[in-house]
Design a protein around this motif. Structure first.
Motif, short mmCIF file in Angstrom:
data_model
loop_
_atom_site.label_atom_id
_atom_site.label_comp_id
_atom_site.label_asym_id
_atom_site.label_seq_id
_atom_site.Cartn_x
_atom_site.Cartn_y
_atom_site.Cartn_z
N ARG A 159 0.82 -1.21 0.00
CA ARG A 159 0.00 0.00 0.00
C ARG A 159 0.86 1.27 0.00
O ARG A 159 0.47 2.29 -0.57
N CYS A 160 2.01 1.22 0.62
CA CYS A 160 2.90 2.38 0.71
C CYS A 160 3.94 2.42 -0.41
O CYS A 160 4.82 3.28 -0.41
N GLY A 161 3.81 1.49 -1.37
CA GLY A 161 4.74 1.45 -2.49
C GLY A 161 4.14 2.09 -3.73
O GLY A 161 3.01 1.76 -4.12
N PHE A 162 4.87 2.99 -4.36
CA PHE A 162 4.40 3.70 -5.55
C PHE A 162 5.49 3.64 -6.62
O PHE A 162 6.66 3.91 -6.34
N VAL A 163 5.09 3.28 -7.84
CA VAL A 163 6.03 3.17 -8.96
C VAL A 163 5.57 4.08 -10.09
O VAL A 163 4.39 4.03 -10.49
N VAL A 164 6.46 4.91 -10.58
CA VAL A 164 6.18 5.76 -11.74
C VAL A 164 7.06 5.29 -12.89
O VAL A 164 8.28 5.24 -12.76
N VAL A 165 6.45 4.96 -14.01
CA VAL A 165 7.18 4.48 -15.19
C VAL A 165 7.28 5.62 -16.19
O VAL A 165 6.27 6.13 -16.67
N GLY A 166 8.51 6.02 -16.50
CA GLY A 166 8.73 7.12 -17.44
C GLY A 166 9.39 8.29 -16.74
O GLY A 166 8.77 8.94 -15.90
N ALA A 167 10.65 8.57 -17.09
CA ALA A 167 11.39 9.67 -16.46
C ALA A 167 11.45 10.90 -17.35
O ALA A 167 12.43 11.63 -17.36
N GLY A 168 10.37 11.12 -18.11
CA GLY A 168 10.23 12.36 -18.86
C GLY A 168 9.60 13.42 -17.99
O GLY A 168 9.50 13.28 -16.77
N TYR A 169 9.11 14.51 -18.62
CA TYR A 169 8.54 15.61 -17.84
C TYR A 169 7.37 15.15 -16.98
O TYR A 169 7.31 15.43 -15.77
N SER A 170 6.42 14.47 -17.60
CA SER A 170 5.23 14.06 -16.87
C SER A 170 5.56 13.13 -15.72
O SER A 170 5.06 13.30 -14.60
N GLY A 171 6.42 12.14 -15.96
CA GLY A 171 6.77 11.19 -14.91
C GLY A 171 7.52 11.83 -13.76
O GLY A 171 7.23 11.57 -12.59
N VAL A 172 8.49 12.68 -14.08
CA VAL A 172 9.28 13.34 -13.03
C VAL A 172 8.41 14.27 -12.21
O VAL A 172 8.47 14.28 -10.97
N GLU A 173 7.58 15.07 -12.87
CA GLU A 173 6.73 16.00 -12.12
C GLU A 173 5.69 15.25 -11.29
O GLU A 173 5.38 15.65 -10.16
N THR A 174 5.16 14.16 -11.83
CA THR A 174 4.18 13.36 -11.08
C THR A 174 4.82 12.75 -9.85
O THR A 174 4.27 12.82 -8.74
N ALA A 175 5.99 12.13 -10.02
CA ALA A 175 6.67 11.53 -8.88
C ALA A 175 7.04 12.58 -7.83
O ALA A 175 6.87 12.36 -6.63
N ALA A 176 7.53 13.73 -8.28
CA ALA A 176 7.98 14.77 -7.35
C ALA A 176 6.83 15.36 -6.54
O ALA A 176 6.93 15.51 -5.31
N THR A 177 5.72 15.67 -7.21
CA THR A 177 4.62 16.33 -6.50
C THR A 177 3.84 15.36 -5.62
O THR A 177 3.50 15.69 -4.48
#
Length: 449
Positions: A159-177
């Motif tokens: 439940r506390c694990g989150f994975v973002v696939v894609g280190a482009g603009y959308s992925g980086v901003e999504t992971a960061a925010t």
């Protein structure tokens, strides 16, 4: 009266329609906008909606307010019949209609690109629409609440694990925010070990946002890692289950949340023309016209527009900056097609890139000058305020930023989409179902004289 059909109302389609409304003489031509939405969305700020910094309506500009002379046809363009010079449209009601045109502007935008990865359709989330952003926020907070309600350590970890696939603009901003949102939310659950919260950003590419250059890309990666985001490059997803993400390097990550942002692909209507494409994007000339198709223009994410400021054969990147400026050239060339004038070529030197990393952090490269930290954040937010499509949106966005500084987010779930599975397939790729009854174009947008 001549008819101009515009498919899509993103940066390119909306800006083109506005330019045409200003330049067309009374009674010279009618404009028909084909889009399933009644608003244009400012996509660069979508991660801030997911983070609760901005309200959804703040980045959605209503078409009826910004466009006065255009007719809105609420539907999805399914295919273009070049021989008949008509667009086949499926209205949001499920009724098919046929829209004849004299001039066609194709700016349908793009959707998230997916691959045949086991479990991707069933479990992956997207970040391309307002619905996806709102769902992701509620879903992320719900996972922490569910983790706090169980004593099973394996479930808590997933439940506390989150994975973002894609280190482009959308992925980086999504992971960061969103990492900032969940990190703050963890303070609500003293029974949970803060170390359980795990964000992982993965990409098959060797660098984070290579378009920014090695220095700024490395700076963005360093910031993410200092916050606690694990960045894994040179690998991607092999398969997904409800609570596990398996990577191609053999790593098994416990995660109930996999966010897929690994690139975009043009809408299917682009391929229906049967003309040449490059990586799914419509091949057009520097004048934005499809070769051999008089009066048919393409721009934005859906078109491979030659970049006359770069090496020969290089297309313009699919960014909002180019789409917005291509719209001006498209409008001028549409008028040239109607009036028998000379077409103009699109030429624009890239003004730079901005990436908001949440809080006071950002990286930016305005006019080739690399910036980080607060200076980059000021440039980033200033750029967004200048490029949002209406004064109404600028006021709303400014107000939301100020309110968020004075009164931080309440971190509550709104549950608007609680009955939806919230997958990328459901919220973004699911097609409209056609009804059996067929109606004529006369019933939809009027016959063409």
């Amino acid at each position: 009266m001549k008819r101009i059909a515009i498919v899509g109302t993103g940066f390119g389609g909306y800006a083109c329609a506005r330019q045409l409304e200003r330049r067309l003489r009374p009674g010279e031509a009618e404009i028909v906008l084909i889009t399933p939405k009644d608003y244009t969305l400012y996509l660069p700020l979508l991660p801030q909606v997911a983070a609760g910094v901005l309200q959804p309506r703040s980045i959605a500009t209503p078409l009826h307010a910004g466009l006065k002379r255009s007719k809105l046809l609420p539907g999805v363009a399914m295919e273009v019949d070049l021989d008949a010079r008509a667009v086949n449209v499926l209205k949001i009601s499920g009724e098919p209609v046929r829209v004849p045109f004299d001039v066609l502007v194709l700016a349908p935008g793009s959707m998230t690109r997916t691959f045949d990865i086991p479990g991707l359709k069933e479990h992956a989330r997207g970040m391309k629409t307002l619905a996806e952003a709102v769902y992701l926020r509620d879903h992320s907070i719900a996972q922490l609440e569910l983790a706090a309600s169980t004593c099973d350590p394996e479930e808590q970890a997933a439940r506390c694990g989150f994975v973002v696939v894609g280190a482009g603009y959308s992925g980086v901003e999504t992971a960061a925010t969103l990492q900032l949102v969940t990190r703050r939310a963890m303070a609500r659950f003293p029974q949970l070990d803060p170390g359980l919260l795990r964000w992982t950003l993965i990409d098959i590419a060797p660098a984070v946002m290579p378009e920014l250059g090695p220095e700024l890309g490395a700076a963005a990666r360093d910031l993410l890692e200092r916050r606690g985001v694990e960045v894994r490059l040179g690998t991607t997803l092999e398969r997904i289950t409800e609570d596990t993400a398996m990577l191609t390097d053999g790593t098994r990550l416990s995660a109930h949340t996999v966010i897929w942002t690994a690139g975009v692909t043009p809408r299917p209507v682009v391929s229906s023309l049967g003309t040449e494409t490059v990586k799914g994007r419509l091949v057009v000339g520097a004048d934005l016209q499809v070769p051999g198709c008089e009066g048919v223009f393409g721009l934005g994410d859906a078109a491979a527009v030659p970049d006359l400021t770069a090496e020969p054969g290089t297309p313009c990147p699919p960014t909002a900056q180019h789409a917005h400026r291509q719209a001006r050239t498209a409008a001028r060339n549409v008028l040239a097609a109607l009036r028998g004038g000379r077409p103009h070529e699109y030429r624009h030197h890239d003004a730079g890139l901005v990436v908001d990393l949440g809080g006071s952090d950002a990286v930016a490269r305005p006019f080739g000058i690399g910036l980080t930290g607060m200076a980059a954040q000021l440039v980033t937010r200033g750029y967004h305020l200048l490029t949002t499509p209406s004064s109404r949106s600028r006021l709303r966005v400014s107000g939301d930023w100020l309110l968020n500084m004075m009164a931080p987010d309440d971190l509550i779930r709104l549950d608007f989409l609680k009955d939806s599975p919230g997958t990328l397939e459901e919220l973004e790729h699911m097609p409209i179902t056609p009804r059996s009854r067929r109606i004529s174009v006369t019933e939809s947008v009027g016959s063409r004289p």
